[in-house]
Write an enzyme that holds these catalytic residues in place. Structure first.
Site, short mmCIF file in Angstrom:
data_model
loop_
_atom_site.label_atom_id
_atom_site.label_comp_id
_atom_site.label_asym_id
_atom_site.label_seq_id
_atom_site.Cartn_x
_atom_site.Cartn_y
_atom_site.Cartn_z
N GLY A 50 37.79 29.86 33.10
CA GLY A 50 36.51 29.16 33.10
C GLY A 50 36.35 28.32 34.34
O GLY A 50 36.04 28.85 35.41
N PHE A 51 36.52 27.03 34.21
CA PHE A 51 36.39 26.08 35.31
C PHE A 51 35.01 26.16 35.97
O PHE A 51 34.89 26.25 37.18
CB PHE A 51 37.48 26.30 36.38
CG PHE A 51 38.87 26.10 35.89
CD1 PHE A 51 39.41 24.83 35.80
CD2 PHE A 51 39.64 27.18 35.51
CE1 PHE A 51 40.70 24.64 35.34
CE2 PHE A 51 40.93 27.01 35.05
CZ PHE A 51 41.47 25.73 34.96
N HIS A 52 33.97 26.12 35.14
CA HIS A 52 32.62 26.14 35.69
C HIS A 52 31.59 25.66 34.66
O HIS A 52 31.89 25.53 33.48
CB HIS A 52 32.24 27.53 36.21
CG HIS A 52 32.17 28.59 35.16
ND1 HIS A 52 33.25 29.33 34.79
CD2 HIS A 52 31.13 29.01 34.40
CE1 HIS A 52 32.89 30.19 33.85
NE2 HIS A 52 31.61 30.01 33.59
N ALA A 53 30.39 25.43 35.15
CA ALA A 53 29.21 25.17 34.34
C ALA A 53 28.12 26.08 34.90
O ALA A 53 28.39 26.89 35.80
CB ALA A 53 28.81 23.70 34.43
#
Length: 140
Positions: A50-53
């Site tokens: 992930g590590f996101h928006a």
């Protein structure tokens, strides 16, 4: 810009001694039109993903097998959610920085997305995420 809060939805399971069926429907128990579906599997337990928006994409995450944890941050709250049941759905708003981790060996994480893939929709830098979303602190 309002900061929206992610939510957990429990979908009903229909079944008997033959097994169970869970239904996911656009604008019914999934509060957006589904435009893209993908799944994550064979992820090692010590790997984080992930590590996101996003700028506009909403997502629904379902662990259809196994379990994993999801770290959520919308600048006004940080929390951890465990996805460990195929009838537990995590609705992610665009303003949710999310990281998935602690995958069981058998985890299959199904993701339903409100938008087609567009690399420009992703916010992959945490500092940029803070600049975009810390302007508003009111939760809906």
């Amino acid at each position: 810009m309002n900061v929206k809060k992610s939510s957990i939805i429990e979908t009903s399971s229909l079944g008997d001694e033959r097994g169970f069926l869970a239904v996911l429907e656009t604008q019914s128990n999934i509060p957006f039109e589904i435009k893209r579906v993908f799944y994550i599997y064979s992820t090692k337990e010590d790997i984080r993903r992930g590590f996101h928006a996003h700028h506009k994409t909403r997502q629904a995450l379902v662990s259809v097998a196994g379990k994993c944890k999801v770290h959520l941050d919308n600048t006004s709250r940080k929390e951890e959610v465990t996805l460990d049941s195929p009838n537990k759905i995590l609705i992610l708003e665009p303003n949710d920085w999310h990281e998935m981790y602690d995958f069981s060996n058998d985890c299959v994480l199904l993701v339903l997305a409100s938008e087609l893939y567009d690399s420009k929709d992703y916010i992959r830098d945490y500092e940029e995420f803070l600049k975009v979303y810390s302007k508003s602190t009111s939760e809906v």
